[in-house]
Scaffold this active site. Structure first.
Site, short mmCIF file in Angstrom:
data_model
loop_
_atom_site.label_atom_id
_atom_site.label_comp_id
_atom_site.label_asym_id
_atom_site.label_seq_id
_atom_site.Cartn_x
_atom_site.Cartn_y
_atom_site.Cartn_z
CE1 TYR A 56 -3.10 -2.78 0.31
CE2 TYR A 56 -3.55 -2.50 2.56
CZ TYR A 56 -3.75 -3.17 1.31
OH TYR A 56 -4.82 -4.19 1.71
CG HIS A 121 -1.12 -8.61 -0.24
ND1 HIS A 121 -0.72 -7.35 -0.13
CD2 HIS A 121 -2.39 -8.48 -0.57
CE1 HIS A 121 -1.82 -6.48 -0.46
NE2 HIS A 121 -2.74 -7.23 -0.64
CB SER A 200 -13.80 -4.41 -1.33
OG SER A 200 -12.39 -3.72 -1.73
NE ARG A 204 -12.45 -3.63 -5.59
CZ ARG A 204 -11.39 -3.88 -4.98
NH1 ARG A 204 -10.74 -2.89 -4.15
NH2 ARG A 204 -10.71 -5.22 -4.99
N GLY A 205 -16.96 1.42 -2.89
CA GLY A 205 -17.62 2.60 -2.77
C GLY A 205 -18.99 2.62 -3.49
CG PHE A 206 -21.27 0.62 -7.34
CD1 PHE A 206 -21.32 1.37 -8.19
CD2 PHE A 206 -22.37 -0.28 -7.04
CE1 PHE A 206 -22.53 1.38 -9.39
CE2 PHE A 206 -23.60 -0.25 -7.97
CZ PHE A 206 -23.61 0.45 -9.04
N GLY A 210 -20.91 5.90 -3.50
CA GLY A 210 -19.90 7.33 -3.56
C GLY A 210 -18.93 6.81 -5.18
#
Length: 330
Positions: A56, A121, A200, A204-206, A210
């Site tokens: 990140y 990861h 998520s 992912r905000g959808f 957003g």
């Protein structure tokens, strides 16, 4: 957030904080002062589980999280990840030597002596999972990490890994619009006593409303490459939002809170980790722990948003190639 859920040897708040968006992935990172307000505000709101990774911001996120939260180390459960440092398929390195090196680098950036939960990861398919997990088990023995996690693997790989060393947590995407874990992974986690960590969790905000216009995504926002946010697929998915927001209204919460409350309702073994760069949204997400959903709301939500009604794969081909596709749809 008063109730807790178990992750490895730790009791954590039912909703954790995914820290990725404070450094990259959704456009330019927020100003440092804003990122600090999110992290310190999260402590005030009762968050105790903080999730970062070496990749990140190419180390930026670990340095940020470590610096801001180090004075509060005894109040938090700290998770990070190894095996991917630049976010590219060819960058996956699951050899024991590389994983141990990455751990030492993460410890230095975080400014801590031990990481509470350390994930692989991505599984490097060139290296048997047993070898990679064996290296992480060595790190447990050395006192550098306390628990081992995996990310984006199927039930079969989880079982193979667990046979080498107990796997405390498995992390992958899970929300009303990404239901892949329901194929087999959730059952395997229950069977093995592995906590499922949902990243998520608001699509992912959808699903939070957003991401209603991909044209407004900032430079470097990787949603621009995701099939669900492109062309006809996005137009089709957008038609779901109004009815989803109406369901949230009936439940007496926001759309983001509806997603998180749904995950908490699904199984006590699930810990969602929504990410945000907004202090306001961080507080909103914490409030989902107090939302109770009726069976009718849950049934209607799942009929509205599911693997049959959502259009498009969750990753472009290059990113999908880094995922263990066993027990997973696209």
């Amino acid at each position: 957030m008063k109730k807790t859920r178990r992750v490895g040897v730790f009791d954590v708040a039912p909703i954790g904080l995914g820290c990725m968006s404070l450094s990259h992935a959704y456009g330019p990172p927020p100003p440092t002062e804003q990122a600090e307000r999110v992290l310190l505000g999260a402590l005030d709101e009762g968050y105790t589980f903080f999730d970062t990774a070496a990749v990140y911001g190419l180390g930026h996120n670990e340095r940020l999280v470590g610096r801001v939260l180090k004075p509060h180390r005894d109040r938090i459960t700290l998770a990070s990840k190894c095996g991917m440092t630049r976010g590219e398929e060819r960058d996956l390195k699951g050899t024991p030597e590389r994983l141990k090196q990455t751990c030492d680098e993460s410890l230095a950036r975080l400014g801590v002596d031990v990481i509470d939960l350390y994930y692989l990861h991505r599984w490097d398919k060139k290296v048997p999972i047993e070898e990679s997990v064996g290296a992480l088990a060595d790190l447990v023995k050395e006192g550098k990490i306390r628990n081992i996690g995996l990310s984006e693997v199927g039930a079969g790989i989880l079982r193979r890994a667990h046979a080498v060393h107990p796997i405390a947590a498995l992390q992958t995407e899970y929300s009303p619009w990404t239901r892949n874990p329901e194929i087999a992974v959730l059952d395997a986690c229950r069977e093995l006593g592995t906590t499922f960590v949902a990243f998520s969790p608001v699509g992912r905000g959808f699903l939070a409303g957003g991401a209603s216009d991909p044209e407004k995504f900032g430079k470097g926002d990787f949603r621009k490459t995701m099939p669900r946010f492109q062309g006809d697929a996005f137009a089709a998915n957008l038609k779901l939002l109004e009815r989803f927001a109406a369901l949230a209204g009936e439940a007496g919460c926001t759309p983001a809170q509806l997603c998180l409350a749904w995950l908490l309702h699904k199984d006590e073994n699930i810990v969602p980790i929504p990410g945000t760069s907004s202090p306001t949204h961080m507080k909103e997400n914490a409030g989902a722990a107090s939302v109770t959903l009726s069976g009718d709301i849950v049934e209607r939500l799942e009929a509205l948003v599911n693997e049959r009604t959502v259009v498009g794969a969750r990753y472009p081909d290059a990113m999908q190639a880094t995922v263990d596709t066993e027990d997973f749809a696209a």
